[in-house]
Design a protein around this motif. Structure first.
Motif, PDB file in Angstrom:
ATOM      1  N   ALA A   6       0.847  -1.189   0.000  1.00  0.00           N
ATOM      2  CA  ALA A   6       0.000   0.000   0.000  1.00  0.00           C
ATOM      3  C   ALA A   6       0.881   1.237   0.000  1.00  0.00           C
ATOM      4  O   ALA A   6       1.775   1.363   0.833  1.00  0.00           O
ATOM      5  CB  ALA A   6      -0.907   0.002   1.225  1.00  0.00           C
ATOM      6  N   PHE A   7       0.635   2.114  -0.948  1.00  0.00           N
ATOM      7  CA  PHE A   7       1.327   3.400  -1.014  1.00  0.00           C
ATOM      8  C   PHE A   7       0.349   4.433  -0.481  1.00  0.00           C
ATOM      9  O   PHE A   7      -0.686   4.699  -1.110  1.00  0.00           O
ATOM     10  CB  PHE A   7       1.742   3.708  -2.457  1.00  0.00           C
ATOM     11  N   ILE A   8       0.648   4.989   0.691  1.00  0.00           N
ATOM     12  CA  ILE A   8      -0.298   5.859   1.393  1.00  0.00           C
ATOM     13  C   ILE A   8       0.373   7.160   1.833  1.00  0.00           C
ATOM     14  O   ILE A   8       1.599   7.259   1.857  1.00  0.00           O
ATOM     15  CB  ILE A   8      -0.907   5.145   2.622  1.00  0.00           C
ATOM     16  N   ARG A   9      -0.442   8.124   2.209  1.00  0.00           N
ATOM     17  CA  ARG A   9       0.071   9.383   2.734  1.00  0.00           C
ATOM     18  C   ARG A   9       0.857   9.124   4.018  1.00  0.00           C
ATOM     19  O   ARG A   9       0.422   8.336   4.865  1.00  0.00           O
ATOM     20  CB  ARG A   9      -1.071  10.339   3.070  1.00  0.00           C
ATOM     21  N   LYS A  10       1.969   9.810   4.154  1.00  0.00           N
ATOM     22  CA  LYS A  10       2.819   9.638   5.326  1.00  0.00           C
ATOM     23  C   LYS A  10       2.054   9.942   6.623  1.00  0.00           C
ATOM     24  O   LYS A  10       2.179   9.230   7.606  1.00  0.00           O
ATOM     25  CB  LYS A  10       4.041  10.546   5.201  1.00  0.00           C
ATOM     26  N   ARG A  11       1.222  10.965   6.591  1.00  0.00           N
ATOM     27  CA  ARG A  11       0.508  11.363   7.800  1.00  0.00           C
ATOM     28  C   ARG A  11      -0.572  10.359   8.224  1.00  0.00           C
ATOM     29  O   ARG A  11      -1.074  10.421   9.337  1.00  0.00           O
ATOM     30  CB  ARG A  11      -0.085  12.756   7.636  1.00  0.00           C
ATOM     31  N   ARG A  54       7.612  16.814  -9.953  1.00  0.00           N
ATOM     32  CA  ARG A  54       6.892  17.021  -8.698  1.00  0.00           C
ATOM     33  C   ARG A  54       6.755  15.671  -7.992  1.00  0.00           C
ATOM     34  O   ARG A  54       6.471  14.659  -8.596  1.00  0.00           O
ATOM     35  CB  ARG A  54       5.518  17.597  -8.973  1.00  0.00           C
ATOM     36  N   PHE A  55       6.962  15.715  -6.678  1.00  0.00           N
ATOM     37  CA  PHE A  55       6.810  14.491  -5.903  1.00  0.00           C
ATOM     38  C   PHE A  55       6.121  14.813  -4.595  1.00  0.00           C
ATOM     39  O   PHE A  55       6.054  15.963  -4.180  1.00  0.00           O
ATOM     40  CB  PHE A  55       8.167  13.818  -5.646  1.00  0.00           C
ATOM     41  N   THR A  56       5.607  13.795  -3.950  1.00  0.00           N
ATOM     42  CA  THR A  56       5.023  13.936  -2.633  1.00  0.00           C
ATOM     43  C   THR A  56       5.563  12.820  -1.751  1.00  0.00           C
ATOM     44  O   THR A  56       5.846  11.728  -2.227  1.00  0.00           O
ATOM     45  CB  THR A  56       3.477  13.908  -2.721  1.00  0.00           C
ATOM     46  N   ARG A  78      -7.650   0.622   3.571  1.00  0.00           N
ATOM     47  CA  ARG A  78      -8.515   1.584   2.861  1.00  0.00           C
ATOM     48  C   ARG A  78      -9.240   2.504   3.830  1.00  0.00           C
ATOM     49  O   ARG A  78      -9.291   3.722   3.636  1.00  0.00           O
ATOM     50  CB  ARG A  78      -9.550   0.857   2.005  1.00  0.00           C
ATOM     51  N   ASN A  79      -9.814   1.940   4.876  1.00  0.00           N
ATOM     52  CA  ASN A  79     -10.585   2.743   5.828  1.00  0.00           C
ATOM     53  C   ASN A  79      -9.709   3.727   6.595  1.00  0.00           C
ATOM     54  O   ASN A  79     -10.119   4.861   6.843  1.00  0.00           O
ATOM     55  CB  ASN A  79     -11.349   1.849   6.802  1.00  0.00           C
ATOM     56  N   LYS A  80      -8.531   3.304   6.973  1.00  0.00           N
ATOM     57  CA  LYS A  80      -7.658   4.154   7.790  1.00  0.00           C
ATOM     58  C   LYS A  80      -6.845   5.140   6.957  1.00  0.00           C
ATOM     59  O   LYS A  80      -6.483   6.207   7.445  1.00  0.00           O
ATOM     60  CB  LYS A  80      -6.709   3.300   8.635  1.00  0.00           C
ATOM     61  N   ALA A  81      -6.551   4.822   5.709  1.00  0.00           N
ATOM     62  CA  ALA A  81      -5.709   5.686   4.874  1.00  0.00           C
ATOM     63  C   ALA A  81      -6.514   6.709   4.087  1.00  0.00           C
ATOM     64  O   ALA A  81      -5.961   7.682   3.592  1.00  0.00           O
ATOM     65  CB  ALA A  81      -4.872   4.845   3.909  1.00  0.00           C
ATOM     66  N   ARG A  82      -7.805   6.529   4.006  1.00  0.00           N
ATOM     67  CA  ARG A  82      -8.630   7.372   3.146  1.00  0.00           C
ATOM     68  C   ARG A  82      -8.891   8.733   3.774  1.00  0.00           C
ATOM     69  O   ARG A  82      -9.335   8.833   4.902  1.00  0.00           O
ATOM     70  CB  ARG A  82      -9.959   6.681   2.886  1.00  0.00           C
ATOM     71  N   SER A  83      -8.607   9.779   2.997  1.00  0.00           N
ATOM     72  CA  SER A  83      -8.954  11.143   3.401  1.00  0.00           C
ATOM     73  C   SER A  83     -10.059  11.699   2.506  1.00  0.00           C
ATOM     74  O   SER A  83     -10.657  12.718   2.821  1.00  0.00           O
ATOM     75  CB  SER A  83      -7.723  12.060   3.314  1.00  0.00           C
ATOM     76  N   GLY A  84     -10.291  11.037   1.372  1.00  0.00           N
ATOM     77  CA  GLY A  84     -11.281  11.500   0.420  1.00  0.00           C
ATOM     78  C   GLY A  84     -10.727  12.492  -0.584  1.00  0.00           C
ATOM     79  O   GLY A  84     -11.449  12.990  -1.433  1.00  0.00           O
ATOM     80  N   GLN A  85      -9.431  12.766  -0.486  1.00  0.00           N
ATOM     81  CA  GLN A  85      -8.789  13.710  -1.397  1.00  0.00           C
ATOM     82  C   GLN A  85      -7.950  12.952  -2.417  1.00  0.00           C
ATOM     83  O   GLN A  85      -7.544  11.811  -2.181  1.00  0.00           O
ATOM     84  CB  GLN A  85      -7.889  14.659  -0.621  1.00  0.00           C
ATOM     85  N   ARG A  86      -7.668  13.624  -3.516  1.00  0.00           N
ATOM     86  CA  ARG A  86      -6.792  13.043  -4.529  1.00  0.00           C
ATOM     87  C   ARG A  86      -5.441  12.726  -3.888  1.00  0.00           C
ATOM     88  O   ARG A  86      -4.935  13.498  -3.073  1.00  0.00           O
ATOM     89  CB  ARG A  86      -6.611  14.037  -5.660  1.00  0.00           C
ATOM     90  N   ASP A  88      -4.802   9.781  -2.177  1.00  0.00           N
ATOM     91  CA  ASP A  88      -4.909   8.927  -0.993  1.00  0.00           C
ATOM     92  C   ASP A  88      -4.046   7.681  -1.095  1.00  0.00           C
ATOM     93  O   ASP A  88      -3.661   7.117  -0.090  1.00  0.00           O
ATOM     94  CB  ASP A  88      -6.364   8.505  -0.745  1.00  0.00           C
ATOM     95  N   GLY A  89      -3.741   7.235  -2.300  1.00  0.00           N
ATOM     96  CA  GLY A  89      -2.842   6.098  -2.445  1.00  0.00           C
ATOM     97  C   GLY A  89      -3.403   4.990  -3.306  1.00  0.00           C
ATOM     98  O   GLY A  89      -4.439   5.119  -3.948  1.00  0.00           O
ATOM     99  N   ILE A  90      -2.687   3.881  -3.265  1.00  0.00           N
ATOM    100  CA  ILE A  90      -3.050   2.721  -4.078  1.00  0.00           C
ATOM    101  C   ILE A  90      -2.562   1.466  -3.368  1.00  0.00           C
ATOM    102  O   ILE A  90      -1.579   1.495  -2.626  1.00  0.00           O
ATOM    103  CB  ILE A  90      -2.458   2.837  -5.503  1.00  0.00           C
ATOM    104  N   ILE A  91      -3.274   0.371  -3.577  1.00  0.00           N
ATOM    105  CA  ILE A  91      -2.932  -0.918  -2.970  1.00  0.00           C
ATOM    106  C   ILE A  91      -2.727  -1.931  -4.089  1.00  0.00           C
ATOM    107  O   ILE A  91      -3.535  -2.011  -5.020  1.00  0.00           O
ATOM    108  CB  ILE A  91      -4.055  -1.415  -2.034  1.00  0.00           C
ATOM    109  N   TYR A  92      -1.642  -2.697  -3.987  1.00  0.00           N
ATOM    110  CA  TYR A  92      -1.377  -3.799  -4.913  1.00  0.00           C
ATOM    111  C   TYR A  92      -1.366  -5.096  -4.110  1.00  0.00           C
ATOM    112  O   TYR A  92      -0.856  -5.138  -2.991  1.00  0.00           O
ATOM    113  CB  TYR A  92      -0.004  -3.641  -5.586  1.00  0.00           C
TER     114      TYR A  92
END
Length: 121
Positions: A6-11, A54-56, A78-86, A88-92
């Motif tokens: 899972a590639f997710i937001r650091k925060r 550009r990177f994040t 999915r439930n914990k990483a989701r912010s609803g904003q562009r 949020d990440g991807i899961i493989y």
């Protein structure tokens, strides 16, 4: 066995890890990475001289679990990483054909997620 990447937001990483641990998933890897492309959050992206793109800042979370636990792990992430904003990440999810414990030489899925197995029995 499956490997879930899972590639997710650091925060969001701590919230995701806490969610997984609350359900007994003890064993995972967290890697600090940089994301390029559609995952980038335009408001948080930075210009990198070395990459000239550009990177994040994101994290890669890796969990190896049994096939029967795969859907639950995905839903927790999915439930914990989701912010609803562009961004949020991807899961493989990829199949794992074997695993070998370096110290003991044991192979297979018998030593995966010991706490999870103990919690459910």
């Amino acid at each position: 066995m499956n490997e879930i990447k899972a590639f997710i937001r650091k925060r969001k990483a701590e919230e995701v890890i806490d969610g997984l641990e609350a359900e007994g998933y003890c064993c995972m890897t967290l890697i600090d990475v940089m994301g390029l492309g559609r995952m980038s959050d335009p408001e948080k992206a930075q210009l990198s001289i070395s990459i000239a793109e550009r990177f994040t800042h994101i994290v890669k979370l890796v969990v190896v679990c049994s096939e029967k636990d795969t859907d639950q792990v995905i839903e927790i992430i999915r439930n914990k990483a989701r912010s609803g904003q562009r961004g949020d990440g991807i899961i493989y999810v990829t199949p794992v054909t074997n695993s070998i414990h370096i110290r003991s030489g044991d192979s297979g899925s018998g030593f995966l997620q010991h706490e999870r197995r103990d919690k459910t029995t």
